[in-house]
Write an enzyme that holds these catalytic residues in place. Structure first.
Site, PDB file in Angstrom:
ATOM      1  N   ASP A  34      -5.485  -1.193   3.599  1.00  0.00           N
ATOM      2  CA  ASP A  34      -4.352  -1.542   4.449  1.00  0.00           C
ATOM      3  C   ASP A  34      -3.899  -2.935   4.046  1.00  0.00           C
ATOM      4  OD1 ASP A  34      -2.430  -1.318   6.363  1.00  0.00           O
ATOM      5  OD2 ASP A  34      -3.773  -1.463   8.097  1.00  0.00           O
TER       6      ASP A  34
ATOM      7  N   ARG B 238       3.656  10.797   4.405  1.00  0.00           N
ATOM      8  CA  ARG B 238       3.221  10.178   3.155  1.00  0.00           C
ATOM      9  C   ARG B 238       1.950  10.865   2.676  1.00  0.00           C
ATOM     10  NH1 ARG B 238       3.005   3.990   5.140  1.00  0.00           N
ATOM     11  NH2 ARG B 238       1.600   5.072   6.572  1.00  0.00           N
TER      12      ARG B 238
ATOM     13  N   GLU C  83       1.672  -6.207   6.198  1.00  0.00           N
ATOM     14  CA  GLU C  83       3.057  -5.753   6.297  1.00  0.00           C
ATOM     15  C   GLU C  83       3.983  -6.796   5.679  1.00  0.00           C
ATOM     16  OE1 GLU C  83       3.906  -2.799   7.388  1.00  0.00           O
ATOM     17  OE2 GLU C  83       1.885  -2.224   8.014  1.00  0.00           O
TER      18      GLU C  83
ATOM     19  N   ASP D 200       0.806  -1.226   0.000  1.00  0.00           N
ATOM     20  CA  ASP D 200       0.000   0.000   0.000  1.00  0.00           C
ATOM     21  C   ASP D 200       0.839   1.275   0.000  1.00  0.00           C
ATOM     22  OD1 ASP D 200       0.823   0.335   2.718  1.00  0.00           O
ATOM     23  OD2 ASP D 200      -0.889  -0.847   3.401  1.00  0.00           O
TER      24      ASP D 200
ATOM     25  N   ARG E  28       0.755   6.869   0.046  1.00  0.00           N
ATOM     26  CA  ARG E  28       0.028   5.827   0.787  1.00  0.00           C
ATOM     27  C   ARG E  28      -1.336   5.660   0.135  1.00  0.00           C
ATOM     28  NH1 ARG E  28      -2.688   2.489   3.318  1.00  0.00           N
ATOM     29  NH2 ARG E  28      -2.312   1.851   5.482  1.00  0.00           N
TER      30      ARG E  28
END
Length: 341
Positions: free
Chosen positions: A236, A273, A239, A161, A231
């Site tokens: 989301d 961002r 990670e 993302d 971003r």
């Protein structure tokens, strides 16, 4: 000898797919000649089509996945070989390869088409994602400004993302705000390079980079550009160290690599961002990531119903991270990391 080698390469690629590229796995391992887990099935199919053109032989083991005869299989490979060569550019992603197979073998038995796709680990018809080609609204509510980026480098994709992109300082919005010291350093760098004083040129470029700019090669020309960390608004992604984190990163890279993006900026987060909607060749990038099951709708910060709808579609198909029964949410993962759990 050549035909045996080509056939061997195809078998190696399929073996690698079986060992390190299962759909539920999330590995950084590269396949034959650096082929990534995301593309190893595509490469195996390409190798087998090339081998078929030389040997007229279909790959070993295919018969256990399909119901038709060897003669019928040879007919498929003949058709696919022609279609592959006529497709410009050739398929790169698993989705592109799968669509080519489905379209080329339209009218053949469903069991054969799905068996062939399964043999190469390519997406089956029911999980292929249909994306909407859209024109971004001219002035959506809350829009702060709009960017048109230079082509995005693959290394600029941080995760599923976040993208780092550059905008040319010849852009009307950018040209008026280039700091004086950046302008001076860029001129001095050009002079240093003309004098073949590359150490000084590198030192000046480092100064430019530290100030948030970079000199980029675009079509054999040097372009002074401003750096933007973007971003993706409303989603989301896992990670990098989470399950599906690398797959999400690879998918976003596949979408934006080498492309110029249209970026609609709505906000700036605490990490400096720019929070934005991103469009690439008419595709809304957030839609693609959600429909492929490689991101959550970030409802805490975005209430758009279409994003919720695209996530629910991916959940229903159990694609991407939704193949897991209880995938961990990235915001919970980050919270646990902060708390040392």
């Amino acid at each position: 000898m050549i035909s045996c080698l080509v056939a061997f390469m195809g078998n190696v690629l399929r073996l690698l797919y079986g060992q390190c590229c299962k759909p539920a796995a999330d590995s950084d391992a590269a396949g034959y000649h650096g082929v990534t887990p995301a593309t190893v099935g595509v490469s195996a199919l390409a190798q087998d089509l090339y081998s078929f053109e030389i040997t007229s032989q279909v790959p070993q083991g295919l018969g256990t996945h399909v119901v038709s005869s060897k003669k019928a299989q040879a007919n498929w490979y003949r058709k696919l070989s022609v279609a592959w060569r006529e497709t410009k550019p050739p398929p790169i992603t698993p989705e592109e390869a799968s669509r080519l197979v489905i379209l080329t073998l339209k009218g053949h038995q469903k069991a054969d088409v799905e068996g062939l796709l399964t043999f190469y680990g390519l997406p089956l018809p029911h999980i292929l994602v249909e994306l909407t080609t859209v024109t971004p609204p001219s002035r959506p509510q809350g829009l702060k400004f709009e960017l048109y980026t230079l082509p995005v480098d693959a290394k600029a994709v941080a995760d599923g993302d976040t993208i780092t992109a550059y905008v040319s300082t010849t852009d009307q919005r950018e040209s008026a705000v280039v700091p004086k010291e950046v302008q001076v350093a860029a001129v001095q760098r050009s002079k240093a390079r003309a004098q073949k004083n590359y150490d000084k040129a590198d030192e000046l470029h480092k100064k430019i980079i530290d100030l948030g700019y970079r000199v980029i090669q675009v079509q054999n020309q040097e372009v002074l550009a401003r750096k933007y960390r973007i971003r993706l608004r409303g989603i989301d992604a896992p990670e990098s160290k989470m399950d599906y984190g690398q797959r999400a990163k690879e998918e976003l890279t596949n979408i934006v690599q080498g492309k110029c993006l249209r970026v609609l900026v709505f906000d700036e987060d605490r990490y400096s961002r720019f929070v934005a909607d991103v469009y690439c060749n008419g595709i809304f990038v957030q839609e693609s990531m959600l429909k492929k099951g490689l991101a959550w709708h970030y409802k805490a910060y975005d209430q758009r119903p279409e994003l919720d709808k695209w996530e629910r579609e991916a959940r229903a198909k159990r694609v991407g991270l939704w193949a897991s029964s209880n995938p961990q949410m990235p915001w919970e993962w980050r919270k646990n990391k902060r708390e040392g759990r």
